[in-house]
Write a protein that holds these residues in place. Structure first.
Motif, PDB file in Angstrom:
ATOM      1  N   LEU A  85     -18.624 -26.331   8.985  1.00  0.00           N
ATOM      2  CA  LEU A  85     -17.947 -25.738   7.830  1.00  0.00           C
ATOM      3  C   LEU A  85     -18.927 -25.674   6.665  1.00  0.00           C
ATOM      4  N   PHE A  86     -18.982 -24.536   5.987  1.00  0.00           N
ATOM      5  CA  PHE A  86     -19.820 -24.417   4.794  1.00  0.00           C
ATOM      6  C   PHE A  86     -19.030 -24.942   3.606  1.00  0.00           C
ATOM      7  N   PHE A  87     -19.625 -25.922   2.891  1.00  0.00           N
ATOM      8  CA  PHE A  87     -18.933 -26.608   1.805  1.00  0.00           C
ATOM      9  C   PHE A  87     -19.732 -26.390   0.526  1.00  0.00           C
ATOM     10  N   HIS A  88     -19.168 -25.600  -0.391  1.00  0.00           N
ATOM     11  CA  HIS A  88     -19.880 -25.175  -1.600  1.00  0.00           C
ATOM     12  C   HIS A  88     -19.341 -25.927  -2.802  1.00  0.00           C
ATOM     13  N   MET A  89     -20.165 -26.805  -3.401  1.00  0.00           N
ATOM     14  CA  MET A  89     -19.778 -27.532  -4.609  1.00  0.00           C
ATOM     15  C   MET A  89     -20.367 -26.818  -5.823  1.00  0.00           C
ATOM     16  N   THR A  90     -19.524 -26.446  -6.774  1.00  0.00           N
ATOM     17  CA  THR A  90     -19.986 -25.625  -7.890  1.00  0.00           C
ATOM     18  C   THR A  90     -19.109 -25.818  -9.118  1.00  0.00           C
TER      19      THR A  90
END
Length: 369
Positions: A85-90
């Protein structure tokens, strides 16, 4: 089932202390929490912009934004889309167009994307943005398999503009760092503490002025300030000069960027955590959560998520002034509420914002995707 997370965010060099305030600290804590839960974690760290000057800043952001995009692509092409899973923290805000590009690329490659919106900056951008910005924000949310929010206020805003599953993922403390009982503190002195980034938006000058006002009526007040520079080294110099020129400077301790274990030791001897932030990006502050985990009484500004985190109106100051903060502390001291409030904050952290209270639920939600 998801077995691996590929994380993209402002993580920094894991061999160094976190830079730029709580963003890198939060990213590292989240990654560590997932690893503790048995998930495999890989990552690409988003470049942390440091070049000075407007033109250089634009060049740096564009160049490394493209570089990071290529890094994500070359790493993901080796992964299995069915188990990773791609997990994008922003923090979103001005990064929204870039988040759209990253998400589109990841989706084209066959991966599901989860976005973790840190801080409260996106609320301000959405509320002040035009139709195009709001439309793009909704489009980015709709591209996600799930969106996580550091504050419940983000869920309230987003639930009306997307059908994507939304979940509350507050900052948390590890249970091993939360004592079973409130640490025993001296009853013969009042110790104030601020730790975090020394930045104009954090209003450390208000912390010092609050201390000075309390010293006008009490001889037993002490202050500790811990933190490295934020956006302005000149501001740090001003703060240090203000400390040196204080008529009560012998009651002030000042430390630079410090490891958590040192800060934890200091927290256990102090009574109040003074937090007059107006930082636009402020979310569920790591400092605030850590302070509550040690039973400090947080006196916070009415900004972004602060009020809902502490859950007690007595501790939320409407007026961003030293007098308002000092008056609140005086009231707590005069009414003898220190012990009960300290215990209330520690228990609130354990019940709502501890690893055991937060992480198992989030991990299950991710695995079920």
């Amino acid at each position: 089932m998801v077995r691996k997370l590929f994380v993209f965010g402002n993580i920094g060099d894991l061999n160094e202390l976190p830079k730029g305030g709580g963003g890198q600290t939060s990213c590292r804590r989240v990654m560590h929490g997932f690893e503790e839960a048995g998930l495999e974690v890989a990552h690409v760290s988003r470049h942390f912009a440091e070049w000075k000057g407007k033109l250089l800043h634009v060049i740096e952001v564009l160049f490394f934004g493209l570089t990071d995009l290529f890094k994500i692509f070359f790493h993901l092409r080796k992964e299995d889309p069915y188990s990773t899973l791609f997990f994008h923290m922003t923090f979103s805000g001005h990064l929204l167009p870039y988040e759209y590009i990253v998400t589109k690329m990841v989706r084209i490659m066959g991966f599901k994307s989860v976005m973790y919106l840190q801080g409260g900056q996106f609320l301000h951008y959405y509320n002040k943005g035009g139709k195009r910005y709001r439309a793009l924000f909704a489009k980015v949310l709709n591209l996600q398999a799930m969106v996580l929010f550091e504050g419940k206020e983000g869920i309230d805003l987003s639930s009306s503009i997307t059908t994507t599953p939304l979940s509350y993922f507050p900052s948390y403390s590890f249970n091993k760092d939360i004592p079973a009982n409130v640490p025993v503190r001296s009853a013969e002195m009042v110790r104030l503490l601020y730790f975090g980034r020394i930045d104009p938006h954090k209003h450390v000058e208000i912390v010092i002025d609050c201390f000075e006002l309390l010293c006008e009526h009490r001889d037993d007040v002490y202050l500790t300030i811990i933190g490295g520079p934020g956006s302005s080294k000149e501001y740090v110099n001003q703060i240090d000069k203000k400390i040196l020129s204080s008529s009560h400077s012998s009651h002030i301790e000042r430390y630079n960027l410090s490891p958590y274990e040192f800060i934890k030791e200091k927290m256990q001897t102090h009574h109040f955590f003074v937090f007059p932030t107006s930082e636009p990006c402020e979310g569920h502050s790591n400092s605030l959560s850590e302070a509550m985990s040690q039973g400090l009484i947080p006196i916070v500004s009415k900004h972004n998520f602060n009020g809902s985190i502490v859950g007690n109106d007595l501790l939320v100051v409407d007026d961003l002034s030293a007098k308002a903060f000092a008056d609140t502390i005086e009231r707590i001291l005069d009414e003898g509420k220190m012990e009960s409030l300290s215990r209330q904050m520690l228990e609130r952290e354990r019940e709502l914002y501890s690893y055991d209270a937060v992480n198992p639920r989030i991990v299950k939600e991710l695995k079920d995707l």
